[in-house]
Each structure stands twice: as C-alpha cells, then as structure tokens.
Design a protein around this motif. Structure first.
Motif, short mmCIF file in Angstrom:
data_model
loop_
_atom_site.label_atom_id
_atom_site.label_comp_id
_atom_site.label_asym_id
_atom_site.label_seq_id
_atom_site.Cartn_x
_atom_site.Cartn_y
_atom_site.Cartn_z
N UNK A 77 0.83 -1.22 0.00
CA UNK A 77 0.00 0.00 0.00
C UNK A 77 0.86 1.26 0.00
N UNK A 78 2.05 1.16 0.59
CA UNK A 78 2.95 2.31 0.68
C UNK A 78 3.84 2.46 -0.56
N UNK A 79 3.67 1.57 -1.53
CA UNK A 79 4.37 1.75 -2.79
C UNK A 79 5.23 0.60 -3.28
N UNK A 80 5.47 -0.40 -2.46
CA UNK A 80 6.30 -1.53 -2.90
C UNK A 80 5.59 -2.29 -4.02
N UNK A 81 6.27 -2.45 -5.14
CA UNK A 81 5.71 -3.21 -6.27
C UNK A 81 6.17 -4.65 -6.14
N UNK A 82 5.38 -5.47 -5.46
CA UNK A 82 5.80 -6.81 -5.06
C UNK A 82 6.19 -7.67 -6.24
N UNK A 83 5.45 -7.61 -7.34
CA UNK A 83 5.74 -8.43 -8.50
C UNK A 83 7.08 -8.04 -9.13
N UNK A 84 7.35 -6.74 -9.15
CA UNK A 84 8.58 -6.26 -9.76
C UNK A 84 9.78 -6.61 -8.88
N UNK A 85 9.62 -6.49 -7.57
CA UNK A 85 10.71 -6.83 -6.65
C UNK A 85 11.06 -8.31 -6.77
N UNK A 86 10.06 -9.17 -6.84
CA UNK A 86 10.30 -10.60 -6.99
C UNK A 86 11.07 -10.88 -8.28
N UNK A 87 10.69 -10.21 -9.35
CA UNK A 87 11.36 -10.40 -10.63
C UNK A 87 12.82 -9.94 -10.57
N UNK A 88 13.05 -8.78 -9.97
CA UNK A 88 14.41 -8.23 -9.89
C UNK A 88 15.34 -9.12 -9.07
N UNK A 89 14.80 -9.76 -8.03
CA UNK A 89 15.63 -10.59 -7.16
C UNK A 89 15.79 -12.00 -7.71
N UNK A 90 14.70 -12.61 -8.16
CA UNK A 90 14.73 -14.04 -8.49
C UNK A 90 14.82 -14.35 -9.98
N UNK A 91 14.50 -13.41 -10.83
CA UNK A 91 14.55 -13.67 -12.27
C UNK A 91 15.63 -12.82 -12.92
N UNK A 92 16.81 -12.84 -12.31
CA UNK A 92 17.88 -11.95 -12.74
C UNK A 92 19.23 -12.66 -12.76
N UNK A 93 19.21 -13.96 -13.09
CA UNK A 93 20.43 -14.78 -13.03
C UNK A 93 21.27 -14.61 -14.29
N UNK A 94 22.58 -14.71 -14.10
CA UNK A 94 23.47 -14.75 -15.25
C UNK A 94 23.43 -16.15 -15.86
N UNK A 95 23.88 -16.28 -17.09
CA UNK A 95 23.95 -17.60 -17.71
C UNK A 95 24.89 -18.51 -16.93
#
Length: 342
Positions: free
Chosen positions: A199-217
């Motif tokens: 509610x205070x502004x955290x974009x939960x879906x985007x944060x999850x993507x940035x942390x967990x879907x950001x692996x190098x090859x």
C-alpha cells in the motif's frame, strides 16, 4: 516482542533522533536480501529526517540486489577501508542490522566496538553479544526488515516516513528472509506488514522479478551442474548434500550471490528433512544448512561448525579440508537419525 533491558531508553533514542546525527548503518558480511533491504530501508527513512547517513557493508554483495533505492550510497569496507573507518569513528549513532555479534562484520567489528557512538541493534538471531546500547531484538521475527518496519512504524510512531523507496527495501528483506513467505516465520502479522508495504508503494511483482529472475547464464549453468553432478542423497538419514570445490566455482565464474539458494533445491526433494551446501572457499570451507519442521539446523552448525543461525536456516565454517568437512557432516548424522527419520 522479546527485548532485554536497554542502557539507552526509547525516549532517549527518540530524543537523539530528533536532531540531525552522523549515522552509520552496517550489516553482516556477504549481505543478503534482508541485510541490504533493512539497511537501505532504514537509510531511506533517516535521510528524510535530515540525518547524515552512510551504509557500510563489510564485503560486497550480490548484483541482483544492486537495483535497490540508494544502493549507490553504499560503502564496501574492503574497498574503501580508510573512509569507512573515519565514518565509524565520527558517527554519533551506529545501527547494527541483521547481526548480533561483532565477529559477523569481520575487521569492521573492532572499529564498531571502539567507536564512541551509541550502538543500536535491530536483529532476529539467537544469543546476541552485549555490545549495544539499545536493542530491538526478536528471534520470532522473520527478518530484520520486519523489525526495522516495527521500529519506524511502532517505536518511532512514524509510518508516514515509510515512502515508496523505504517500502521497497523493507519488502525485499521480508520476502527474501521468509523464503517468499513460505517459511513458518511468515505469520499473519508478516503478511499484514507486507500488505502495508505494498500500500505504501512496494511493487511486489517487480521486486520478486528483480531478485529471483535476474540470473546470469553462468549462474544458471552452475546450478544445473550442482544438481546433476554434485548432489548426494542419503536416504537413510533423509538428508541431501551438495559439495562444491574452489575449482568448480572458478569454472563457472561464480560471483557473490551465485550460490545463494542452491541448498534449497536439495531440501525440496521429497522426504528430505536436512540439506547442506558445503563449499570450499579461499580461506575456509563454508556450510549452508537448511531443515524442515523442528529439526535444529542451527544446533548442528553451532556444535560442529563454529556457526549458528535459525532453527531451519543456519551456517557454519571450518578450517579443515573440504573432504574432511563432508565426512564430519556425514558422521554426525547418526546422532540425529531418530529425529531425521521420525
């Protein structure tokens, strides 16, 4: 909320924070999502109040956390020792987040111990060392970021100071340390805090993507190699072990954070109650141990590997060669067999 008697009262701390202070925020070595989320979240709050604030980490940290607001303000002690030492010496307040013993911040620990600053501990680990002047401590909290939220919203009574940047950082800390809200520590209260942060502004879906879907090859190929070639399942003990050598780390250009979460794949095997990732580093052999239910991963790490942590997530280290550490780990399992096969 579990708290010990504080040398500095909350009223006195509030009085200190009512005027601009020189503040250092620090956290444990090889910081994870909770360490950086709580630190940068508190940073984002304090700079709004006119304080001069710096975050100092003992070491580097994973690149998948570099997106967080104000990451560019972080000073890495191993890279800027003189500046970091000066800031610690000049600080009037030092916040110590997500650790409770000064050995967890390496060489930075003795500088913090010697500093004249008031030291504020915000943490959720067992057995805190007595170095602090004020302690906001709860072993039942799922993350240090949860306690930073509680500190701002309830102790300082300033939830209005949690803007989008602060909310995003604190959400990151809670999400990562709760295993994306799947660990037992993710109580209904934690979900309510997470909802407030959204509610205070955290974009939960985007944060999850940035942390967990950001692996190098390289990181993904390293994971595949570990699961295909280095996973050992000991069914008689409902235990799984992954071992990694220095040479294997180098082969896959392993960077800070690339081994994070690997142990959880071993724990995800049906019927497995205990999992260990045992890695040969340059100076020591490091262990990450995970468990399910009431099996005490922290007891194993504390008793046998100079470590500790939480019941289901703990770590340790040894000066022995990798093969001996692996054999020591396997040997201790017989003492826990009844618990592991129950």
């Amino acid at each position: 909320m579990q708290r010990l008697k504080n040398m500095l009262t909350l009223t006195e701390l509030k009085s200190l924070l009512a005027t601009p202070q020189r503040i250092v925020i620090t956290t444990h070595h090889k910081p994870d999502g909770d360490a950086m989320g709580s630190s940068l979240g508190l940073y984002g709050y304090l700079i709004q109040k006119g304080h001069h604030v710096k975050v100092i980490t003992p070491t580097d940290y994973p690149s998948f956390l570099h997106w967080m607001p104000n990451n560019g303000e972080v000073i890495i002690f191993t890279e800027e020792q003189e500046q970091a030492a000066r800031l610690v010496e000049e600080a009037s307040i030092i916040f110590c987040l997500d650790f409770n013993t000064l050995s967890r911040i390496n060489e930075l620990g003795e500088l913090v111990r010697a500093a004249q600053a008031k030291k504020i501990m915000i943490d959720h680990h067992l057995e805190p060392e007595d170095f602090d002047d004020y302690r906001h401590w709860d072993i039942n909290a799922c993350a240090a970021a949860q306690l930073v939220y509680d500190f701002i919203a309830n102790q300082l009574e300033d939830v209005a100071g949690i803007n989008k940047d602060v909310a995003s950082c604190l959400y990151t800390g809670i999400m990562t340390d709760s295993g994306s809200f799947r660990f037992p520590s993710a109580t209904s209260e934690v979900y309510r805090i997470a909802a407030n942060l959204i509610d205070l502004g955290a974009e939960h879906w985007k944060i999850h993507q940035l942390v967990y879907d950001n692996a190098s090859e390289d990181r993904l190929r390293f994971l595949g190699y570990c699961l295909s070639n280095k996973l050992e399942v000991l069914r008689e003990y409902n235990t799984a072990i992954i071992t990694v050598t220095k040479e294997e780390l180098a082969r896959y250009n392993s960077a800070t954070g690339d081994t994070e979460g690997v142990v959880n794949y071993a724990l995800s095997i049906n019927g497995i109650r205990l999992a260990a990732l045992i890695i040969e580093r340059t100076d020591k052999v490091k262990l990450s141990v995970r468990s399910t239910g009431d099996f005490p991963a922290n007891e194993i790490c504390k008793k046998y590997f100079n470590g500790g942590g939480h019941r289901n997530a703990a770590g340790g280290a040894s000066d022995k060669p990798l093969n001996e550490v692996v054999e020591d780990f396997k040997a201790l399992l017989k003492d826990y067999k009844n618990q592991l096969i129950a």
